[in-house]
Scaffold this motif. Structure first.
Motif, mmCIF file in Angstrom:
data_model
loop_
_atom_site.group_PDB
_atom_site.id
_atom_site.type_symbol
_atom_site.label_atom_id
_atom_site.label_comp_id
_atom_site.label_asym_id
_atom_site.label_seq_id
_atom_site.Cartn_x
_atom_site.Cartn_y
_atom_site.Cartn_z
ATOM 1 N N GLY A 100 0.787 -1.227 0.000
ATOM 2 C CA GLY A 100 0.000 0.000 0.000
ATOM 3 C C GLY A 100 0.818 1.275 0.000
ATOM 4 O O GLY A 100 0.255 2.363 -0.096
ATOM 5 N N GLU A 101 2.146 1.153 0.100
ATOM 6 C CA GLU A 101 2.981 2.343 0.056
ATOM 7 C C GLU A 101 2.951 2.967 -1.326
ATOM 8 O O GLU A 101 2.921 2.272 -2.339
ATOM 9 N N ARG A 102 2.998 4.284 -1.353
ATOM 10 C CA ARG A 102 3.170 4.998 -2.602
ATOM 11 C C ARG A 102 4.615 5.510 -2.667
ATOM 12 O O ARG A 102 5.112 6.057 -1.694
ATOM 13 N N PRO A 103 5.271 5.351 -3.801
ATOM 14 C CA PRO A 103 6.585 5.973 -3.941
ATOM 15 C C PRO A 103 6.446 7.481 -3.719
ATOM 16 O O PRO A 103 5.601 8.134 -4.334
ATOM 17 N N HIS A 104 7.263 8.021 -2.840
ATOM 18 C CA HIS A 104 7.012 9.372 -2.360
ATOM 19 C C HIS A 104 8.322 10.004 -1.902
ATOM 20 O O HIS A 104 9.151 9.341 -1.276
ATOM 21 N N ILE A 105 8.493 11.276 -2.228
ATOM 22 C CA ILE A 105 9.603 12.051 -1.701
ATOM 23 C C ILE A 105 9.062 13.425 -1.329
ATOM 24 O O ILE A 105 8.238 13.994 -2.056
ATOM 25 N N ALA A 106 9.459 13.929 -0.169
ATOM 26 C CA ALA A 106 8.928 15.202 0.308
ATOM 27 C C ALA A 106 10.009 15.965 1.053
ATOM 28 O O ALA A 106 10.902 15.372 1.671
ATOM 29 N N ILE A 107 9.913 17.293 0.997
ATOM 30 C CA ILE A 107 10.853 18.170 1.675
ATOM 31 C C ILE A 107 10.060 19.303 2.323
ATOM 32 O O ILE A 107 9.048 19.755 1.763
ATOM 33 N N PRO A 108 10.445 19.749 3.516
ATOM 34 C CA PRO A 108 9.739 20.882 4.131
ATOM 35 C C PRO A 108 9.844 22.133 3.256
ATOM 36 O O PRO A 108 10.910 22.412 2.686
ATOM 37 N N VAL A 109 8.764 22.886 3.148
ATOM 38 C CA VAL A 109 8.803 24.096 2.321
ATOM 39 C C VAL A 109 9.744 25.142 2.919
ATOM 40 O O VAL A 109 10.171 26.063 2.217
ATOM 41 N N THR A 110 10.084 24.994 4.195
ATOM 42 C CA THR A 110 11.039 25.929 4.794
ATOM 43 C C THR A 110 12.426 25.793 4.168
ATOM 44 O O THR A 110 13.284 26.665 4.358
ATOM 45 N N ALA A 111 12.660 24.702 3.410
ATOM 46 C CA ALA A 111 13.929 24.550 2.707
ATOM 47 C C ALA A 111 13.964 25.336 1.400
ATOM 48 O O ALA A 111 15.025 25.442 0.781
ATOM 49 N N PHE A 112 12.824 25.885 0.981
ATOM 50 C CA PHE A 112 12.809 26.704 -0.230
ATOM 51 C C PHE A 112 13.687 27.931 -0.003
ATOM 52 O O PHE A 112 13.667 28.538 1.071
ATOM 53 N N LEU A 113 14.434 28.313 -1.005
ATOM 54 C CA LEU A 113 15.383 29.405 -0.833
ATOM 55 C C LEU A 113 14.708 30.770 -0.772
ATOM 56 O O LEU A 113 15.237 31.693 -0.158
ATOM 57 N N ARG A 114 13.539 30.901 -1.407
ATOM 58 C CA ARG A 114 12.890 32.217 -1.429
ATOM 59 C C ARG A 114 11.411 32.107 -1.052
ATOM 60 O O ARG A 114 10.709 31.221 -1.535
ATOM 61 N N MET A 115 10.977 33.007 -0.172
ATOM 62 C CA MET A 115 9.575 33.130 0.212
ATOM 63 C C MET A 115 9.211 34.605 0.257
ATOM 64 O O MET A 115 9.994 35.441 0.718
ATOM 65 N N PHE A 116 8.003 34.915 -0.226
ATOM 66 C CA PHE A 116 7.519 36.293 -0.248
ATOM 67 C C PHE A 116 6.148 36.349 0.415
ATOM 68 O O PHE A 116 5.232 35.631 0.007
ATOM 69 N N ARG A 117 6.005 37.187 1.443
ATOM 70 C CA ARG A 117 4.730 37.323 2.148
ATOM 71 C C ARG A 117 4.110 38.677 1.826
ATOM 72 O O ARG A 117 4.814 39.691 1.697
ATOM 73 N N SER A 118 2.801 38.689 1.687
ATOM 74 C CA SER A 118 2.090 39.934 1.372
ATOM 75 C C SER A 118 0.728 39.920 2.040
ATOM 76 O O SER A 118 0.212 38.869 2.420
ATOM 77 N N ASP A 119 0.150 41.104 2.187
ATOM 78 C CA ASP A 119 -1.165 41.220 2.815
ATOM 79 C C ASP A 119 -2.297 40.815 1.878
ATOM 80 O O ASP A 119 -3.411 40.562 2.318
ATOM 81 N N GLY A 120 -2.017 40.763 0.592
ATOM 82 C CA GLY A 120 -3.007 40.371 -0.404
ATOM 83 C C GLY A 120 -2.310 39.692 -1.565
ATOM 84 O O GLY A 120 -1.076 39.572 -1.592
ATOM 85 N N PRO A 121 -3.073 39.231 -2.562
ATOM 86 C CA PRO A 121 -2.449 38.582 -3.724
ATOM 87 C C PRO A 121 -1.607 39.569 -4.517
ATOM 88 O O PRO A 121 -1.934 40.755 -4.613
ATOM 89 N N VAL A 122 -0.505 39.090 -5.076
ATOM 90 C CA VAL A 122 0.366 39.903 -5.923
ATOM 91 C C VAL A 122 0.556 39.175 -7.246
ATOM 92 O O VAL A 122 0.471 37.942 -7.302
ATOM 93 N N PRO A 123 0.808 39.914 -8.331
ATOM 94 C CA PRO A 123 0.990 39.260 -9.637
ATOM 95 C C PRO A 123 2.215 38.349 -9.647
ATOM 96 O O PRO A 123 3.241 38.652 -9.043
ATOM 97 N N LEU A 124 2.088 37.221 -10.343
ATOM 98 C CA LEU A 124 3.188 36.290 -10.540
ATOM 99 C C LEU A 124 3.603 36.293 -12.010
ATOM 100 O O LEU A 124 2.768 36.526 -12.876
#
Length: 283
Positions: free
Chosen positions: A143-167
């Protein structure tokens, strides 16, 4: 813009991925377009920028090349920007995971060694960012699914805003966390309470080691390139952003998969499945 691509380029016509569950899925292309999504626990937009080629010649529009070059050199094969607003506060670590759902990895003695080598590279990269990866090859427990995961805190860049911003967000720095204040991105600490239900957070991830357009691992140390189908067969690759459920217990084991709380799901299509979608998307 997309008009600079050859008129019948398969990269232009076929989606690389689909957002959401089986019903009402939304196609995602690699041309830097912001695609909205909505789930029970999260809302936001996804922007995928992927280099493209036509008969071996790079045809990526310059504005998309500029996005990919922020991380370089070497230039990334692709970059994904995930802008999310959580509807519920995540419990414990938030992960980005990749998994197969139609069966285990196709592993013989040789390919098992290759898989371990690729995972070793991934583990080394994760540790350089102060994180560990979870993984299973999917052939150790029923029943295992092949899976690999990493914490998102390992992402090199994060941007926080009070509302949506264009991507996509264009920012010259390769590493950090920023908050949008009075029209400019100001550096902030990546605190434990970064994720809440009020702010939008854009998670940025890219790599030089996987080319989804060609469906290959590329530039792997001591290995070179490898077709993803060698390990995955004809299966699509499912991408999730998730936590371990409301009680916060570790959902890394197969029996705990059902307790995962998925904030975002995206299915990355192998080439044969991609081209099967061409006519439907064109309509």
């Amino acid at each position: 813009s997309s008009s600079s691509l050859p008129a019948k380029s398969p990269f232009q016509m076929a989606p690389l991925a689909f957002l959401g569950a089986a019903a009402g899925r939304t196609p995602v292309f690699g041309k830097g377009e912001a695609t909205p999504f909505q789930s029970d626990f999260c809302e936001g937009t996804v922007c995928l920028v992927h280099k493209s080629s036509e008969d071996g010649k790079l045809v990526t529009p310059q504005e998309l090349t500029d996005v990919l070059e922020v991380s370089g050199p070497p230039t990334a094969c692709w970059e994904i920007q995930l802008q999310v607003r959580f509807k519920v506060v995540p419990k414990g670590p938030v992960f980005v995971g990749f998994e197969l759902r139609d069966g285990p990895l196709q592993l013989g003695m040789f390919t098992r060694g290759i898989a371990r080598a690729v995972l070793g590279v991934g583990q080394s990269m994760a540790r350089q960012r102060g994180a560990d990866i979870r993984y299973t090859l999917g052939d150790e427990k029923e029943g295992e699914r092949p899976h690999i995961a990493i914490p998102v805190t390992a992402f090199l860049r994060m941007f926080r805003s009070d509302g949506p911003v264009p991507l996509p967000i264009m920012h010259p720095d390769k590493n950090g966390t920023w908050h949008l204040s009075q029209g400019s991105w100001q550096p902030i600490e990546r605190a434990a309470d970064l994720f809440d239900t009020e702010h939008y957070v854009t998670l940025v991830f890219n790599t030089t080691y996987i080319d989804f357009y060609l469906w290959k691992f590329v530039s792997i140390p001591a290995l070179g390139s490898l077709d993803l189908a060698t390990l995955c067969g004809s299966q699509a690759l499912h991408t999730l952003i998730y936590d371990d459920g409301e009680d916060g217990r570790d959902a890394g084991e197969a029996e705990d998969f059902q307790r995962r709380r998925a904030f975002l799901e995206m299915e990355l299509l192998p080439p044969h499945a991609r081209h099967e979608q061409d006519e439907d998307v064109a309509r």
